[in-house]
Design an enzyme around this catalytic site. Structure first.
Site, PDB file in Angstrom:
ATOM      1  N   LYS A 168       6.036   7.640   2.555  1.00  0.00           N
ATOM      2  CA  LYS A 168       4.976   7.269   1.620  1.00  0.00           C
ATOM      3  C   LYS A 168       4.165   6.094   2.165  1.00  0.00           C
ATOM      4  O   LYS A 168       4.650   4.976   2.220  1.00  0.00           O
ATOM      5  CB  LYS A 168       5.561   6.860   0.260  1.00  0.00           C
ATOM      6  CG  LYS A 168       4.458   6.720  -0.772  1.00  0.00           C
ATOM      7  CD  LYS A 168       4.799   5.786  -1.906  1.00  0.00           C
ATOM      8  CE  LYS A 168       4.260   4.408  -1.774  1.00  0.00           C
ATOM      9  NZ  LYS A 168       2.803   4.278  -1.704  1.00  0.00           N
ATOM     10  N   GLU A 243      11.961  -4.917   5.495  1.00  0.00           N
ATOM     11  CA  GLU A 243      11.099  -5.818   6.275  1.00  0.00           C
ATOM     12  C   GLU A 243      10.103  -6.398   5.291  1.00  0.00           C
ATOM     13  O   GLU A 243       9.211  -5.691   4.823  1.00  0.00           O
ATOM     14  CB  GLU A 243      10.357  -5.032   7.369  1.00  0.00           C
ATOM     15  CG  GLU A 243      11.244  -4.377   8.399  1.00  0.00           C
ATOM     16  CD  GLU A 243      11.883  -5.383   9.340  1.00  0.00           C
ATOM     17  OE1 GLU A 243      11.411  -6.532   9.426  1.00  0.00           O
ATOM     18  OE2 GLU A 243      12.883  -5.019   9.982  1.00  0.00           O
ATOM     19  N   CYS A 277       2.243  -9.636   8.584  1.00  0.00           N
ATOM     20  CA  CYS A 277       3.391 -10.409   8.105  1.00  0.00           C
ATOM     21  C   CYS A 277       3.776 -11.509   9.080  1.00  0.00           C
ATOM     22  O   CYS A 277       4.405 -12.488   8.702  1.00  0.00           O
ATOM     23  CB  CYS A 277       4.570  -9.480   7.852  1.00  0.00           C
ATOM     24  SG  CYS A 277       4.939  -8.455   9.296  1.00  0.00           S
ATOM     25  N   GLU A 364       3.326 -16.990   0.321  1.00  0.00           N
ATOM     26  CA  GLU A 364       2.585 -16.060   1.176  1.00  0.00           C
ATOM     27  C   GLU A 364       1.238 -15.702   0.541  1.00  0.00           C
ATOM     28  O   GLU A 364       1.201 -15.179  -0.568  1.00  0.00           O
ATOM     29  CB  GLU A 364       3.405 -14.784   1.398  1.00  0.00           C
ATOM     30  CG  GLU A 364       2.748 -13.865   2.410  1.00  0.00           C
ATOM     31  CD  GLU A 364       3.493 -12.541   2.597  1.00  0.00           C
ATOM     32  OE1 GLU A 364       3.854 -11.904   1.588  1.00  0.00           O
ATOM     33  OE2 GLU A 364       3.691 -12.138   3.761  1.00  0.00           O
TER      34      GLU A 364
END
Ligand code: NDP
Length: 459
Positions: A168, A243, A277, A364
């Site tokens: 997906k 992750e 990331c 973040e």
């Protein structure tokens, strides 16, 4: 207008209920995608095809991976165009980072699989050998920032180890995964081994994570979503690879080589509009070079070709952090505003003067925003670098002391005098809230297989 379809059992299937795919370049609707809620059909096709696929030798599967790499290479420009349109990133980035790496993922794992050596362990009176069996059907869920790059980073090793797949992509960036499914058709790839379903994460993503016949989940995305995925999959004893997010520090020591550090630090902060990331969004600069380094960095950033962020909604989040930075006492040295044109454009932004424990410098943001901080000693730099909940990556810029600093940073990956320099054999992943497990080389193959030990004693 592109009509994205699910790819189930080797057939393209559309659904009545669709979602719009909007380009961040100009906010135009560029595609419709199926809003999938149920993955039962896809899982059944995956189950039906897995036995035959899993019975091929690793060399035969590696040959298939090479065929996929070949067809991707042949279509590399189309892939780059679609990725650029869907994510807004400059074509050059889509071509040289995303499309190139998607090809390399298959090429690398094909070669790596052929080079695998036997795992044996001799005892005085017996010998052990390890065989690696496929897990069965695996679920692969990936984010929007490097769409085909990250999805194929999972697909290639999962296929090599004999699994069938339910994949997906993010519903925000479905175009290259759809194109990929067409290319699989073109090379007559065995039907049902790769199934791709589109739709919202909490709907179709959740259905994948919950499905009892999907035995492993490899997920790349945000830490909050990772928590939801883990809370669903862990009680079902699924294999799980996570992750997750990062807030990575870039440390510039007093002996840094400016010629490589200035462009390197700028690139690590702003490549892909800061939406990687691994981006270094907290830049720690030794106080003795701070005043000389910062103007050079600002000039470098001003000259970069930077695309929009992924969506207007995401831009609102990024802007809210810039407002928060002002409230927290930050000074905007560069950027800070929306670029006034259709799409999700925002100026690359550099903020100084914030406490190192402020929200802006520890949460973040995942956009073109970096914070600058000065430090007076190596110990202080390390303490600042380690003071977030994350532990994904980092970089150190120094002529002499890079390695000793790198080894003290609490993160899964640290670069010295470079950034995003990737060898696909090495472990990739985070510590703390940046994830669980590692991808890359043998780590990926270990995840996508069951290691079975056979211990033999001669009678
Ligand atoms: P999200 O966590 O929002 O989404 C990641 C994927 O998970 C998407 O496909 C999403 O679908 C899907 N998803 C959402 N909810 C669920 C659910 N309940 N069950 C299963 N799947 C779900 O991340 P973003 O797409 O916003 O990506 C950005 C994040 O990814 C950042 O935090 C970034 O740091 C991280 N990331 C980590 C990397 C690493 O290697 N550690 C690499 C790249 C990014 P949909 O989008 O359709 O809602």
């Amino acid at each position: 207008m592109i009509r994205v379809e699910n790819y189930i059992g080797g057939k393209h299937v559309s659904l009545q209920e669709t979602l719009d795919d909007i380009s961040p370049l100009d906010s135009a609707i560029i595609a419709t995608i199926p809003r999938t809620r149920n993955v039962d059909d896809a899982v059944q096709c995956a189950i039906d095809s897995q036995k035959e696929w899993g019975s091929l030798s690793i060399d035969q599967r590696a040959d298939w991976l090479d065929r996929i790499a070949d067809v991707l290479q042949k279509n590399i420009e189309d892939i780059a165009k679609l990725e650029s349109m869907d994510t807004g990133k400059p074509y050059e980035v889509a071509r040289n980072v995303d499309a190139e790496r998607s090809v390399n993922n298959f090429r690398f794992f094909a070669d790596f699989g052929r080079g695998m050596t036997d795992e044996t362990f001799e005892m005085k009176d017996a010998m052990n050998y390890v065989i690696r069996k496929p897990i069965g059907v695996v679920g692969l869920i990936s984010p929007w920032n490097l769409p085909l790059y990250l999805l194929t980073w999972k697909i290639a090793p999962a296929l090599l180890m004999g699994n069938s797949i339910i994949a997906k992509p993010s519903e925000i960036t479905p175009l290259t995964a759809h194109h990929f499914s067409k290319l699989l058709d073109e090379i007559d790839f065995p039907k049902g081994v790769v199934n791709i379903v589109h739709g919202y994460g909490p709907e179709v993503g959740q259905a994948i994570v919950e499905h009892p016949d999907i035995k492993a989940i490899s997920f790349t995305g945000g830490t909050m979503t990772g928590r939801i995925v883990a809370s669903t999959a862990a009680p079902m004893f699924k294999k799980l690879s996570l992750e997750l997010g990062g807030k990575n520090s870039t440390i510039v020591l007093d002996d840094a080589d400016f010629e490589s550090a200035v462009p390197g630090v700028a690139r690590s902060g702003f490549l892909n509009s800061g939406q990687i990331c691994l981006c270094g969004s907290r830049i720690l600069i030794h106080e003795s070079i701070y005043d000389k380094f910062v103007p050079l960095l600002l000039e470098e950033v001003s000259n970069m070709d930077i695309g929009p962020v992924i969506s207007e909604e995401h831009r609102t989040k990024v802007l809210s952090y810039i407002e928060l930075a002002k409230q927290e006492g930050g000074q905007i040295l560069l950027g800070g505003k929306i670029i006034d044109k259709p799409g999700a454009w925002i100026e690359p932004t550099v903020i100084a003067g914030l406490p190192t424990n402020s929200r802006t410098s520890t949460e973040e943001i995942f956009g073109p925003v970096v914070t600058l901080h000065s430090f007076s000693s190596d110990d202080e730099a390390i303490e600042i670098a380690n003071s977030t909940e994350y532990g994904l990556a980092g970089s150190v810029w120094s002529k002499k002391r890079g390695r000793q600093i790198a080894e003290r940073i609490e993160s899964g990956m640290v670069w010295v005098n470079t950034w995003l320099h990737r060898d696909l054999r090495v472990p990739f992943g985070g510590v703390k809230n940046s994830g669980v497990g590692r991808e890359g080389g043998m780590w990926s193959l270990g995840f996508f297989s069951e290691a079975i030990n056979i211990c033999v004693m001669e009678p």
